[in-house]
Structures are given as structure tokens and as C-alpha cells.
Design an enzyme around this catalytic site. Structure first.
Site, mmCIF file in Angstrom:
data_model
loop_
_atom_site.group_PDB
_atom_site.id
_atom_site.type_symbol
_atom_site.label_atom_id
_atom_site.label_comp_id
_atom_site.label_asym_id
_atom_site.label_seq_id
_atom_site.Cartn_x
_atom_site.Cartn_y
_atom_site.Cartn_z
ATOM 1 C CG ASP A 155 22.109 12.589 54.323
ATOM 2 O OD1 ASP A 155 23.037 12.686 53.500
ATOM 3 O OD2 ASP A 155 22.192 11.895 55.344
ATOM 4 N NE ARG A 172 27.475 10.621 49.023
ATOM 5 C CZ ARG A 172 27.735 10.986 50.282
ATOM 6 N NH1 ARG A 172 26.762 11.337 51.097
ATOM 7 N NH2 ARG A 172 28.964 11.015 50.727
ATOM 8 C CB SER A 179 25.949 13.622 53.901
ATOM 9 O OG SER A 179 25.515 12.561 54.689
ATOM 10 C CE LYS A 195 23.550 12.536 58.131
ATOM 11 N NZ LYS A 195 24.158 11.326 57.668
ATOM 12 C CG HIS A 231 28.857 14.301 63.362
ATOM 13 N ND1 HIS A 231 27.876 13.344 63.361
ATOM 14 C CD2 HIS A 231 29.652 14.033 62.291
ATOM 15 C CE1 HIS A 231 28.049 12.531 62.327
ATOM 16 N NE2 HIS A 231 29.126 12.928 61.670
HETATM 17 N N1 URA Z 1 28.665 10.337 57.383
HETATM 18 C C1 URA Z 1 27.545 10.879 56.895
HETATM 19 O O1 URA Z 1 26.606 11.152 57.631
HETATM 20 N N2 URA Z 1 27.480 11.113 55.577
HETATM 21 C C2 URA Z 1 28.490 10.858 54.732
HETATM 22 O O2 URA Z 1 28.376 11.111 53.557
HETATM 23 C C3 URA Z 1 29.646 10.277 55.257
HETATM 24 C C4 URA Z 1 29.715 10.040 56.598
#
Ligand code: URA
Length: 444
Positions: free
Chosen positions: A165, A172, A187, A191, A86
Site C-alpha cells: 500500500d 496513485r 488501502s 493497513k 479510523h
Molecule cells: N487514506 C488511505 O490510507 N488511503 C487512501 O487511498 C486514501 C486515504
């Protein structure tokens, strides 16, 4: 009517006053927010309290677990070791494209559930969607089958993964609470863990084109991400990598696919190759394949073969010509000099203005739009030499992109330094390398 075990206002007050949230409070508040029992205004207040007061490592790991539990968790059925990557997002960050087939060609399986771009950072799916016929949406069965047959899948994440999320991130975004390390870390990891990744390598970008502008911020995020991985039994390594200037030459969609294919065919810009190989080594080490040399596999052409199979398996034609822009404009150097800087954020915004990115999630992107940066930091350029190529289907967008690129590129006059003069001060130096630091459970 069921009775809720907590009142949202008490949970908010606890964090507002700087105390730790209990496991039960965290589990409840995330679940109740997903169910709509805790309202957006209450969650916004709690997010701001977390932003101001922080959460410790245990609270963050629990918060991540509660977000994972808000939805489905994929179980990948694959005989090879699976390992995921990621990136926190950057400009010209096409690394997933060469990396996933390379690591698959080395013997691991790479399930890469990706997103679309927003703002100045591009999205992996937007880039791949420039390939004629390629489709991003796959069912869980198709993912399993492709992982087994090809070893690499890059596709869209399903809405059933970490729905808390999805909801919280949107909140947010409009309440100035994105930039809180515990919220960013939970977050990202919720995922990735929900996607079934058993091993994970994180590319934490640092610099003007990244979320984290300073090394200290990026280190804090890397440390928290690795700790969450450990708490959830996901072996996790993080590399801090430079995003002060774009990766490679191409910034956009089809132009980045073309550059990725160059890398897979043994060429491509040195920084893209360096980062692809560095991340591949980390992924292979986690997958127990540390003795496989990705550089050799890349040179052998096997990674390119895997790319062609990966694209074809998702309906794409890897041999089809990529879309080209209706309008291409070149910006030339007005003076001679050495490129002392090329600001990633400025280039990212210029590519976005040309049509490569979107301002709202529902906006379309232009497949052929983007910027090619023909001079990079450390390069000497002569007056009249091309610095940028602007690609767009909307020529009127050039007027907005051009000043951004002008401001992004810093040209230093070096007429007083003769080449080969050992006593002359170094005018500028190309960046020493993309990988800045490494964080992992086995930190080296
Ligand atoms: N990427 C994400 O998936 N979440 C965040 O809060 C910031 C960047």
C-alpha cells in the site's frame, strides 16, 4: 530464475477491457509489484484501469488481502477486547485524542496506529508531538504492554505493515488515481487489518474538507469498507459524518491538543463532544461493552486520567504547558450578521499555510501553528467581533492565510430579521448534527 505465472501486460489488459481479475491475478500482481517485478509504469496503468473500470466487492476484498500479505500482520496480546477507529481525514479532526482514552476508560483496549498529516488535513501524530517529550515510535512489545496497562496507545505505524500500500499509494498520488473507491477502501482496510484490529469503526467524512465531497461518494466508500471488513472477519461499522465545516474551534496541532483536553475535562465544543461520544458508543458496542455509558465515564474524569497515563507512558508530560505561537493575529468581523457557512477546506488550507501542515512528507510542522475559529455556522456576530485567531511562528504567512479565511466564512446580513420574530424566515441554521448516517453489518 523463477518463472512468473502471469505477464503484467495481460493483467492490465484484462482490467482495461472491463473484465474481473481472478484471485490468482490479484495475488500475483500485488506481490510482484512489492518485489519490483511489476514496474511502476505497469502498476500505474493497472491503477488507471481500476479507476476507470472499477473492481467488484470480491475483487476489492481479495486485493486488500494481497496488500495485507505483502507485509507483517500484528498480533496484539491483550486481555481486554481491542477495537480501533479510523477517520478518512478532515479539518480540526482531533477526535482520536479524546476518543482513545475514553474508550479505554470504558474497558476496551484501543490500539490506534496513526499517521502524519499531508496537505490541508492534519495528522494525529503531528498534534500529539506538540506535547513536550511525547514520542510516536513504539516497538510491538511496548504497544502490547501499554495496551494492557493503560488500555490506549496512539503511535506511528511501522513500515512493515502493508508495504504494497505504501508503494501503491505514492504511485496513485502522482498518477491521478487516488480517487477510486476500490483503491481507497483497500488501502485503508489493508493497513487497519494488518495492525491487528479485530473490530473497527470508520469515520467516513463527507464535505469540502474531506476526500469524499458528496454523500453518495461517501456512502459508496462506507459500503465498500464495511464489506471488506466482513470478508476479513473484522466487525466493521462506518459513520458518515459532516466535514463541510471544521470540527470544533481549533485547527492545527497544539491548539487541537488543548481543545481535546477541554473535552476530556468535561467541556469543549459541542460537535467534538457529540462525535467523540457517537464513535465511542459504536466502538463499545463492537467490543461487547454496549452497556457502558461513555457520557458518564467522560463526566467522571476517568477518561482524562487515562489520557494523562497514555501521554506519560509515551514520555510526554500531560501537565506541561503546550507550545504557544510567536505571533497571534485576530481577524475581526467587518460587518454584523449571522455566519451562514465556514468552509472546512478553506480553513484547513489556511492552517496549513500558517505552518500547521506540510506539503511534502519530509517537511517539518510548527507545533503551535493553526487557526481558532471563534464564530461557527449559526452564530450571530457583531461588527468588530473576533472571527479568527491566527497562530504562527512565521508572521509573513498571515498574508497567505487571511484571504483564505475571508473567503471561507460566509456572513449573512440579517438586519431585516428581528430576534424572536416567529414569521421571519430562518436566516441560517447551525448544522443539525455531525453524524449523518450509519453503515454496519447490522445496519440500523
Ligand atoms: N487514506 C488511505 O490510507 N488511503 C487512501 O487511498 C486514501 C486515504
Amino acid at each position: 530464475m523463477s518463472v512468473e505465472p502471469f505477464a503484467a501486460v495481460d493483467v492490465i489488459r484484462t482490467k482495461r477491457d472491463g473484465a474481473r481479475l481472478t484471485d490468482a491475478q490479484i495475488d500475483w500482481v500485488i506481490d510482484a509489484y512489492t518485489r519490483g517485478v511489476v514496474g511502476d509504469e505497469q502498476m500505474a496503468a493497472l491503477a488507471m484501469a481500476v479507476f476507470l473500470r472499477g473492481m467488484d466487492a470480491e475483487e476489492t476484498a481479495r486485493w486488500t488481502g494481497a496488500m495485507i500479505d505483502s507485509g507483517e500482520r500484528l498480533t496484539l496480546r491483550c486481555s481486554r477486547p481491542t477495537v480501533d477507529k479510523h477517520s478518512t481525514g478532515g479539518v480540526g479532526d482531533k477526535i482520536t485524542l479524546p476518543l482513545a482514552p475514553l474508550v479505554a476508560a470504558c474497558g476496551a483496549a484501543v490500539p490506534q496506529l496513526s499517521g502524519r498529516g499531508l496537505g490541508h488535513t492534519g495528522g494525529t501524530l503531528d498534534k500529539l508531538e506538540s506535547i513536550p517529550g511525547w514520542r510516536a515510535e513504539l516497538s510491538a512489545d511496548e504497544i502490547d504492554r501499554q495496551l494492557e496497562d493503560v488500555g490506549a496507545v496512539v503511535c506511528a505505524a511501522t513500515p512493515t505493515l502493508a508495504p504494497a500500500d505504501r508503494k501503491l499509494y505514492a504511485l496513485r498520488d502522482v498518477t491521478a488515481t487516488v480517487e477510486a473507491v476500490p483503491l481507497i477502501a483497500s488501502s485503508i482496510m489493508s493497513k487497519k487489518i494488518a495492525e491487528g484490529a479485530g473490530r473497527l469503526v470508520l469515520d467516513v467524512k463527507v464535505g469540502s474538507g474531506a476526500f469524499m465531497k458528496t454523500r453518495d461518494q461517501a456512502r459508496e466508500l462506507a459500503e465498500r469498507l464495511v464489506a471488506i471488513g466482513a470478508a476479513h472477519d473484522v466487525a466493521t461499522t462506518a459513520l458518515l459524518t459532516d466535514m463541510s465545516t471544521p470540527l470544533g474551534v481549533a485547527v492545527g496541532n497544539a491548539v487541537e491538543v488543548a481543545e481535546s483536553v477541554e473535552v476530556l475535562q468535561g467541556g469543549g465544543p459541542a460537535d467534538v463532544v457529540e462525535l467523540t461520544l457517537a464513535l465511542a458508543r459504536e466502538m463499545l458496542a463492537l467490543a461487547g461493552l454496549g452497556d457502558v455509558d461513555p457520557e458518564r465515564v467522560l463526566a467522571s474524569g476517568q477518561a482524562y486520567e487515562t489520557w494523562c497515563r497514555m501521554i506519560a507512558a509515551q514520555g510526554g508530560d500531560p501537565e506541561a504547558p503546550l507550545p504557544t505561537a510567536q505571533h497571534v493575529q485576530v481577524i475581526e468581523a467587518r460587518e454584523s450578521g449571522v455566519v451562514a457557512g465556514l468552509d472546512a477546506y478553506g480553513v484547513g488550507v489556511a492552517a496549513w499555510r500558517l505552518g500547521a501542515g506540510r506539503a511534502r512528507k519530509s517537511d517539518p510542522v510548527q507545533a503551535a501553528a493553526g487557526v481558532r475559529c471563534l464564530a461557527k455556522p449559526g452564530d450571530r456576530v457583531e461588527r468588530g467581533q473576533p472571527l479568527f485567531e491566527l497562530h504562527t511562528d512565521t508572521p509573513e504567512a498571515v498574508a497567505a492565510a487571511e484571504p483564505l479565511l475571508d473567503a471561507a466564512l460566509v456572513l449573512k446580513d440579517v438586519t431585516d430579521i428581528s430576534p424572536g420574530d416567529a414569521d421571519a424566515p430562518a436566516a441560517v441554521e447551525a448544522r443539525e448534527g455531525v453524524v449523518l448516517e450509519r453503515w454496519g453489518h447490522d445496519r440500523r
